[in-house]
Scaffold this active site. Structure first.
Site, mmCIF file in Angstrom:
data_model
loop_
_atom_site.group_PDB
_atom_site.id
_atom_site.type_symbol
_atom_site.label_atom_id
_atom_site.label_comp_id
_atom_site.label_asym_id
_atom_site.label_seq_id
_atom_site.Cartn_x
_atom_site.Cartn_y
_atom_site.Cartn_z
ATOM 1 N N ASP A 1 -13.921 8.276 6.871
ATOM 2 C CA ASP A 1 -14.333 8.986 8.089
ATOM 3 C C ASP A 1 -14.684 10.407 7.723
ATOM 4 O O ASP A 1 -14.002 11.028 6.922
ATOM 5 C CB ASP A 1 -13.187 9.002 9.112
ATOM 6 C CG ASP A 1 -12.909 7.613 9.634
ATOM 7 O OD1 ASP A 1 -13.875 6.912 9.986
ATOM 8 O OD2 ASP A 1 -11.733 7.225 9.662
ATOM 9 N N GLU B 1 0.858 -1.202 0.000
ATOM 10 C CA GLU B 1 0.000 0.000 0.000
ATOM 11 C C GLU B 1 0.888 1.244 0.000
ATOM 12 O O GLU B 1 1.876 1.303 0.728
ATOM 13 C CB GLU B 1 -0.894 -0.005 1.246
ATOM 14 C CG GLU B 1 -1.772 1.241 1.329
ATOM 15 C CD GLU B 1 -2.789 1.149 2.452
ATOM 16 O OE1 GLU B 1 -3.548 0.163 2.501
ATOM 17 O OE2 GLU B 1 -2.803 2.066 3.291
HETATM 18 P P1 FAD Z 1 -18.115 0.304 6.837
HETATM 19 O O1 FAD Z 1 -17.907 -1.076 6.376
HETATM 20 O O2 FAD Z 1 -19.244 1.071 6.264
HETATM 21 O O3 FAD Z 1 -18.244 0.273 8.430
HETATM 22 C C1 FAD Z 1 -18.224 1.467 9.175
HETATM 23 C C2 FAD Z 1 -18.918 1.275 10.525
HETATM 24 O O4 FAD Z 1 -20.311 1.111 10.308
HETATM 25 C C3 FAD Z 1 -18.456 0.049 11.296
HETATM 26 O O5 FAD Z 1 -18.465 0.365 12.671
HETATM 27 C C4 FAD Z 1 -19.520 -0.993 10.979
HETATM 28 O O6 FAD Z 1 -19.613 -1.963 12.011
HETATM 29 C C5 FAD Z 1 -20.756 -0.115 10.876
HETATM 30 N N1 FAD Z 1 -21.799 -0.659 9.985
HETATM 31 C C6 FAD Z 1 -21.604 -1.225 8.763
HETATM 32 N N2 FAD Z 1 -22.803 -1.579 8.232
HETATM 33 C C7 FAD Z 1 -23.755 -1.218 9.124
HETATM 34 C C8 FAD Z 1 -25.169 -1.309 9.163
HETATM 35 N N3 FAD Z 1 -25.857 -1.902 8.176
HETATM 36 N N4 FAD Z 1 -25.840 -0.815 10.259
HETATM 37 C C9 FAD Z 1 -25.173 -0.238 11.279
HETATM 38 N N5 FAD Z 1 -23.812 -0.127 11.306
HETATM 39 C C10 FAD Z 1 -23.120 -0.615 10.245
HETATM 40 N N6 FAD Z 1 -9.762 5.615 4.900
HETATM 41 C C11 FAD Z 1 -9.556 6.591 3.990
HETATM 42 O O7 FAD Z 1 -10.044 7.717 4.177
HETATM 43 N N7 FAD Z 1 -8.822 6.376 2.861
HETATM 44 C C12 FAD Z 1 -8.269 5.168 2.584
HETATM 45 O O8 FAD Z 1 -7.608 4.994 1.551
HETATM 46 C C13 FAD Z 1 -8.454 4.106 3.529
HETATM 47 N N8 FAD Z 1 -7.952 2.873 3.308
HETATM 48 C C14 FAD Z 1 -8.185 1.856 4.212
HETATM 49 C C15 FAD Z 1 -7.675 0.571 3.937
HETATM 50 C C16 FAD Z 1 -7.887 -0.473 4.830
HETATM 51 C C17 FAD Z 1 -7.346 -1.845 4.513
HETATM 52 C C18 FAD Z 1 -8.602 -0.228 6.046
HETATM 53 C C19 FAD Z 1 -8.796 -1.353 7.042
HETATM 54 C C20 FAD Z 1 -9.115 1.025 6.314
HETATM 55 C C21 FAD Z 1 -8.920 2.087 5.398
HETATM 56 N N9 FAD Z 1 -9.444 3.368 5.624
HETATM 57 C C22 FAD Z 1 -9.220 4.371 4.700
HETATM 58 C C23 FAD Z 1 -10.177 3.676 6.874
HETATM 59 C C24 FAD Z 1 -11.695 3.506 6.735
HETATM 60 O O9 FAD Z 1 -12.213 4.453 5.822
HETATM 61 C C25 FAD Z 1 -12.297 3.743 8.133
HETATM 62 O O10 FAD Z 1 -11.913 2.705 8.997
HETATM 63 C C26 FAD Z 1 -13.805 3.961 8.183
HETATM 64 O O11 FAD Z 1 -14.128 4.435 9.501
HETATM 65 C C27 FAD Z 1 -14.661 2.719 7.964
HETATM 66 O O12 FAD Z 1 -14.632 2.341 6.671
HETATM 67 P P2 FAD Z 1 -15.318 0.939 6.204
HETATM 68 O O13 FAD Z 1 -15.210 0.906 4.750
HETATM 69 O O14 FAD Z 1 -14.747 -0.181 6.980
HETATM 70 O O15 FAD Z 1 -16.826 1.214 6.656
#
Ligand code: FAD
Length: 293
Positions: free
Chosen positions: A109, A17
């Site tokens: 976020d 990455e």
């Molecule tokens: P989601 O999968 O939508 O989950 C977010 C939250 O919502 C979780 O607490 C989940 O439990 C909850 N949730 C999901 N579905 C539901 C539902 N149906 N009802 C109620 N709650 C629900 N951030 C960046 O800005 N840029 C990047 O390039 C980036 N790269 C990343 C790469 C990796 C490998 C990882 C692990 C994280 C990365 N992040 C990045 C951080 C990420 O954007 C944050 O962790 C963000 O807060 C959550 O993203 P997510 O896609 O996991 O969200």
């Protein structure tokens, strides 16, 4: 080739990455980092997406450089929480035009600190659904061995991962972690919940004190006793901590390989030297495992 197909062909997969340059910084430094990292022959390189919008345009540009200049598979991260459907379609059109076949679909976020969406998307699964209306993309998503910071419970977190995968996710990449046993427990829980896509372990070589404070704050990653001992012993000596942090990451990877992990995703922080050291130490083992697949 789509990353989905890479997983069908090889095990373990090794990916890097990188993050794109900030507007005020020198783009050529990141291009040079990409050149050096491509030489280490990962299966794909992912490019992060700036949550505040500052580096978002650069993600497509960097991913295109990896794919079209180096002919190396690229994975473009994409966040959706602040965006409209139309904006996401524009970015997806740009990715298609650059022949990028892989997207890591993320919620991101809110810069304001609010957890609710200010755009058309609430969760990453909504973005997965939109991307899957096109045939072009293999889609990855994030998972959290210690649970997502906002998650009410580990059980619900896994349920939401399952929902996300069912929307069309082809592979998962984990948040960084320092305790392999905890990760194995999480991996097995995902499998027991019928999450059957490849799961890639995210590994960050921890190299300095500042980085440790930042990762524990941002990711909630816990520090196992073995890691705390390293920290206490070497935190006052930059080079000693760097050497110990690199060795710790190598040990984690070799253990993950021995356990049978689908892939390793190295958070390189755009550093060629440390990444080269790690790759040199695991190269033979990785190829040995691939011959056995
Ligand atoms: P989601 O999968 O939508 O989950 C977010 C939250 O919502 C979780 O607490 C989940 O439990 C909850 N949730 C999901 N579905 C539901 C539902 N149906 N009802 C109620 N709650 C629900 N951030 C960046 O800005 N840029 C990047 O390039 C980036 N790269 C990343 C790469 C990796 C490998 C990882 C692990 C994280 C990365 N992040 C990045 C951080 C990420 O954007 C944050 O962790 C963000 O807060 C959550 O993203 P997510 O896609 O996991 O969200």
């Amino acid at each position: 080739m789509s990353i989905k197909h890479l997983f069908e062909e090889k095990k373990p997969i090794l990916s890097f990455e990188i993050f794109p340059p900030k507007p005020e910084s020198d783009v050529s430094v990141v291009y040079k980092a990409i050149d050096g990292l491509v030489d280490l022959n990962p299966d794909f390189i992912s490019v992060t997406y700036g949550a505040l919008g500052t580096t978002q345009g650069n993600t497509v540009e960097m991913a295109s450089y990896i794919k079209n200049h180096h002919h190396k598979e690229a994975l473009a991260h994409l966040t959706c929480i602040q965006n409209t459907t139309e904006e996401m379609n524009t970015t997806l059109n740009r990715l298609e035009a650059a022949d990028i076949q892989n997207v890591l679909a993320l919620r991101g976020d809110n810069p304001t600190g609010h957890t609710h969406s200010s755009g058309d998307f609430r969760f990453a699964k909504d973005l997965v659904t939109q991307i899957k209306t096109r045939d072009q993309f293999s889609v990855g998503a994030a998972c959290y061995p210690e649970g997502h910071l906002e998650s009410p419970s580990p059980e619900l977190d896994i349920l939401y991962i399952k929902e996300k995968v069912d929307c069309g996710v082809d592979f998962l990449i984990s948040q960084l972690f320092l305790d392999n046993e905890m990760f194995y427990d999480y991996y097995n829980k995902l499998r027991r919940n019928n999450i059957n896509v490849p799961i890639v372990a995210g590994i960050l070589p921890v190299l300095n004190k500042k980085q440790i404070a930042r990762i524990t704050e941002l990711s909630g990653c816990s520090l196992p006793p073995k890691f705390r001992r390293i920290l206490e012993k070497y935190e006052s000596d930059e080079l000693a901590l760097k050497q110990a942090g690199t060795a710790y990451a190598i040990e984690q990877i070799i253990d993950l390989f021995s356990w049978g992990i689908d892939g390793i995703h190295l958070y390189t922080m755009n550093r060629i030297d440390t990444t080269r050291e790690i790759i040199n130490s695991i190269h033979y083992i990785k190829n040995h495992l691939r011959r056995m697949k």
